[in-house]
Design a protein around this motif. Sequence first.
Motif, PDB file in Angstrom:
ATOM      1  N   GLY A 137      19.549  47.357  69.169  1.00 29.34           N
ATOM      2  CA  GLY A 137      18.574  48.039  70.021  1.00 29.34           C
ATOM      3  C   GLY A 137      18.998  47.990  71.461  1.00 29.34           C
ATOM      4  O   GLY A 137      20.174  47.771  71.776  1.00 29.34           O
ATOM      5  N   ASN A 138      18.012  48.142  72.306  1.00 28.54           N
ATOM      6  CA  ASN A 138      16.618  48.402  72.022  1.00 28.54           C
ATOM      7  C   ASN A 138      16.020  49.307  73.116  1.00 28.54           C
ATOM      8  O   ASN A 138      14.914  49.094  73.587  1.00 28.54           O
ATOM      9  CB  ASN A 138      15.814  47.104  71.910  1.00 28.54           C
ATOM     10  N   MET A 139      16.760  50.337  73.498  1.00 26.01           N
ATOM     11  CA  MET A 139      16.331  51.210  74.586  1.00 26.01           C
ATOM     12  C   MET A 139      15.138  52.066  74.150  1.00 26.01           C
ATOM     13  O   MET A 139      15.081  52.520  73.006  1.00 26.01           O
ATOM     14  CB  MET A 139      17.492  52.106  75.017  1.00 26.01           C
ATOM     15  N   ASP A 140      14.198  52.257  75.045  1.00 29.77           N
ATOM     16  CA  ASP A 140      13.046  53.117  74.791  1.00 29.77           C
ATOM     17  C   ASP A 140      13.542  54.527  74.472  1.00 29.77           C
ATOM     18  O   ASP A 140      14.264  55.127  75.273  1.00 29.77           O
ATOM     19  CB  ASP A 140      12.157  53.139  76.036  1.00 29.77           C
ATOM     20  N   PRO A 141      13.177  55.087  73.321  1.00 33.27           N
ATOM     21  CA  PRO A 141      13.634  56.447  73.000  1.00 33.27           C
ATOM     22  C   PRO A 141      13.249  57.474  74.056  1.00 33.27           C
ATOM     23  O   PRO A 141      13.978  58.441  74.274  1.00 33.27           O
ATOM     24  CB  PRO A 141      12.940  56.743  71.664  1.00 33.27           C
ATOM     25  N   ALA A 142      12.125  57.246  74.717  1.00 33.23           N
ATOM     26  CA  ALA A 142      11.669  58.188  75.750  1.00 33.23           C
ATOM     27  C   ALA A 142      12.564  58.162  76.978  1.00 33.23           C
ATOM     28  O   ALA A 142      12.534  59.095  77.787  1.00 33.23           O
ATOM     29  CB  ALA A 142      10.230  57.892  76.141  1.00 33.23           C
ATOM     30  N   ALA A 143      13.375  57.106  77.126  1.00 35.92           N
ATOM     31  CA  ALA A 143      14.301  57.055  78.259  1.00 35.92           C
ATOM     32  C   ALA A 143      15.296  58.210  78.212  1.00 35.92           C
ATOM     33  O   ALA A 143      15.850  58.604  79.243  1.00 35.92           O
ATOM     34  CB  ALA A 143      15.038  55.724  78.283  1.00 35.92           C
ATOM     35  N   LEU A 144      15.517  58.763  77.026  1.00 33.59           N
ATOM     36  CA  LEU A 144      16.456  59.878  76.889  1.00 33.59           C
ATOM     37  C   LEU A 144      15.911  61.170  77.491  1.00 33.59           C
ATOM     38  O   LEU A 144      16.633  62.162  77.593  1.00 33.59           O
ATOM     39  CB  LEU A 144      16.820  60.098  75.422  1.00 33.59           C
ATOM     40  N   PHE A 145      14.656  61.165  77.890  1.00 36.86           N
ATOM     41  CA  PHE A 145      14.095  62.309  78.611  1.00 36.86           C
ATOM     42  C   PHE A 145      14.319  62.168  80.113  1.00 36.86           C
ATOM     43  O   PHE A 145      14.006  63.084  80.878  1.00 36.86           O
ATOM     44  CB  PHE A 145      12.594  62.446  78.318  1.00 36.86           C
ATOM     45  N   GLY A 146      14.831  61.024  80.543  1.00 38.60           N
ATOM     46  CA  GLY A 146      15.112  60.810  81.960  1.00 38.60           C
ATOM     47  C   GLY A 146      16.415  61.469  82.372  1.00 38.60           C
ATOM     48  O   GLY A 146      17.085  62.142  81.575  1.00 38.60           O
ATOM     49  N   THR A 147      16.794  61.263  83.619  1.00 32.28           N
ATOM     50  CA  THR A 147      18.060  61.803  84.096  1.00 32.28           C
ATOM     51  C   THR A 147      19.211  61.050  83.440  1.00 32.28           C
ATOM     52  O   THR A 147      19.040  59.948  82.898  1.00 32.28           O
ATOM     53  CB  THR A 147      18.181  61.661  85.615  1.00 32.28           C
ATOM     54  N   LYS A 148      20.398  61.627  83.519  1.00 30.83           N
ATOM     55  CA  LYS A 148      21.553  60.957  82.943  1.00 30.83           C
ATOM     56  C   LYS A 148      21.859  59.656  83.673  1.00 30.83           C
ATOM     57  O   LYS A 148      22.305  58.675  83.056  1.00 30.83           O
ATOM     58  CB  LYS A 148      22.760  61.895  82.939  1.00 30.83           C
ATOM     59  N   GLU A 149      21.585  59.630  84.972  1.00 31.91           N
ATOM     60  CA  GLU A 149      21.778  58.385  85.714  1.00 31.91           C
ATOM     61  C   GLU A 149      20.816  57.310  85.218  1.00 31.91           C
ATOM     62  O   GLU A 149      21.179  56.138  85.063  1.00 31.91           O
ATOM     63  CB  GLU A 149      21.569  58.623  87.211  1.00 31.91           C
ATOM     64  N   PHE A 150      19.571  57.708  84.963  1.00 28.15           N
ATOM     65  CA  PHE A 150      18.570  56.777  84.455  1.00 28.15           C
ATOM     66  C   PHE A 150      18.975  56.247  83.086  1.00 28.15           C
ATOM     67  O   PHE A 150      18.887  55.048  82.813  1.00 28.15           O
ATOM     68  CB  PHE A 150      17.213  57.472  84.374  1.00 28.15           C
ATOM     69  N   ILE A 151      19.437  57.122  82.217  1.00 23.81           N
ATOM     70  CA  ILE A 151      19.886  56.722  80.887  1.00 23.81           C
ATOM     71  C   ILE A 151      21.013  55.707  80.994  1.00 23.81           C
ATOM     72  O   ILE A 151      21.030  54.685  80.300  1.00 23.81           O
ATOM     73  CB  ILE A 151      20.341  57.961  80.085  1.00 23.81           C
ATOM     74  N   GLU A 152      21.955  55.979  81.874  1.00 27.23           N
ATOM     75  CA  GLU A 152      23.093  55.078  82.028  1.00 27.23           C
ATOM     76  C   GLU A 152      22.653  53.700  82.506  1.00 27.23           C
ATOM     77  O   GLU A 152      23.139  52.669  82.028  1.00 27.23           O
ATOM     78  CB  GLU A 152      24.108  55.677  83.004  1.00 27.23           C
ATOM     79  N   ARG A 153      21.701  53.665  83.448  1.00 27.44           N
ATOM     80  CA  ARG A 153      21.206  52.378  83.926  1.00 27.44           C
ATOM     81  C   ARG A 153      20.555  51.583  82.807  1.00 27.44           C
ATOM     82  O   ARG A 153      20.765  50.375  82.679  1.00 27.44           O
ATOM     83  CB  ARG A 153      20.206  52.587  85.080  1.00 27.44           C
ATOM     84  N   ARG A 154      19.770  52.265  81.997  1.00 27.74           N
ATOM     85  CA  ARG A 154      19.076  51.575  80.911  1.00 27.74           C
ATOM     86  C   ARG A 154      20.058  51.060  79.852  1.00 27.74           C
ATOM     87  O   ARG A 154      19.853  49.996  79.268  1.00 27.74           O
ATOM     88  CB  ARG A 154      18.041  52.511  80.275  1.00 27.74           C
ATOM     89  N   ILE A 155      21.100  51.806  79.607  1.00 28.09           N
ATOM     90  CA  ILE A 155      22.120  51.352  78.651  1.00 28.09           C
ATOM     91  C   ILE A 155      22.776  50.075  79.152  1.00 28.09           C
ATOM     92  O   ILE A 155      22.910  49.087  78.414  1.00 28.09           O
ATOM     93  CB  ILE A 155      23.170  52.453  78.418  1.00 28.09           C
ATOM     94  N   HIS A 156      23.196  50.086  80.410  1.00 30.20           N
ATOM     95  CA  HIS A 156      23.860  48.900  80.955  1.00 30.20           C
ATOM     96  C   HIS A 156      22.915  47.709  81.019  1.00 30.20           C
ATOM     97  O   HIS A 156      23.334  46.558  80.814  1.00 30.20           O
ATOM     98  CB  HIS A 156      24.440  49.214  82.331  1.00 30.20           C
ATOM     99  N   ASP A 157      21.646  47.958  81.303  1.00 30.43           N
ATOM    100  CA  ASP A 157      20.658  46.879  81.319  1.00 30.43           C
ATOM    101  C   ASP A 157      20.563  46.239  79.938  1.00 30.43           C
ATOM    102  O   ASP A 157      20.582  45.014  79.786  1.00 30.43           O
ATOM    103  CB  ASP A 157      19.295  47.440  81.738  1.00 30.43           C
TER     104      ASP A 157
END
Length: 405
Positions: free
Chosen positions: A346-366
Amino acid sequence: MAAMAAPPLSTSGGFVSVASASSSSSSGSPLSRAQKFRIPLQTNVTVHCAEPTEAAAEVDPTTEPLLLRAVRGEEVERPPVWMMRQAGRYMKVYQDLCEKHPTFRERSENVDLAVEISLQPWRAFQPDGVILFSDILTPLTGMNIPFDILKGKGPIIHNPISTSADVAQVRELVPSEAVPYVGEALTALRAEVGNAAAVLGFVGAPFTLASYIVEGGSSKHFTKIKQLAFGSPAIFHSLLQKLAESVIIYVRYQADCGAQAVQIFDSWATHLSPIDFEVYSLPYLKQIVSEVKSTHPNLPLILYASGSGGLLERMASTGVDVLSIDWTVDMAEARQRIGTDLAVQGNMDPAALFGTKEFIERRIHDTVAKAGRHKHILNLGHGVLVGTPEDHVAHFFEVGKSIRY
């Protein structure tokens, strides 16, 4: 052409700072991502980013899939990545196929269609796990429990179970007779994917299957199944035991036909209080794991339940190899609670994929930083949502596969 690696994560003051490399937007215009972002430092992990071309390099056919090596705790260069529900309604190619084949059961019970749908995200994104397109209710017909899945309504159980006479009518599953298309599809997927990715099967856990069987379909409050459990526990346990025995058979069948790991979905067990989870779910999960491991000791078993924050320690006690964490639990806290011997997914929020690509990248690294470099499968905390932009799904895979520890 050599890939250009981004700088590693740098640490200071208890945080990880990541300088993102530039990339292109879906329209092709460049996006500047030189600015740094900071995420809490939970583990001693250094992450590098490589260009997707390097991450997608050809796999040595003699090497086991990355996902299996990561689960075993071997040293790996990056976290393996796949998505729950990665094959499905958010993909245009799937939507087009549905116009020709409108019913879910046709799509999931026809070998050619099930294989084609399972491979659609593989061709598009090259995930490290290719999961069979199917449903947790698929084996029910082979247990004398007729069902259907209707568009707009979901699962329908035609004859809900409520009495001991009903339970007596439930048969033991014989997969090769009842669901041969599942085995054939898994065998075909292994032949297609080889060792470039792990082929994943999946099953429903006894309590979750019973929830549909007793409620007659989906439910919000689960009053019927709890009435049976609390009012007629002997009848309910008899049903759960029959389901557990068939699930064990079904897991073994999937493994024998090509599944290299099997995920157990106990989606509705989190509607139980902890004390009731210990009575109506946990013993049967332990039985499944123990009996499968007695015949298939090297088969990785993954356990997932949505909203499981209050049950993590109990779920970890089942003996599974991987605990799939939903997005409502901080990954660092999950690691602290269940330890590092057990692999996590896991465990990224699926709704994060509606964010910007920069936001998605930050959440992945987190997520990766908090999970650490040992025994982690990068995934969402639930299935990918309908309407998720395909290019954002592609970005999730590109970023995840470009990470280097």
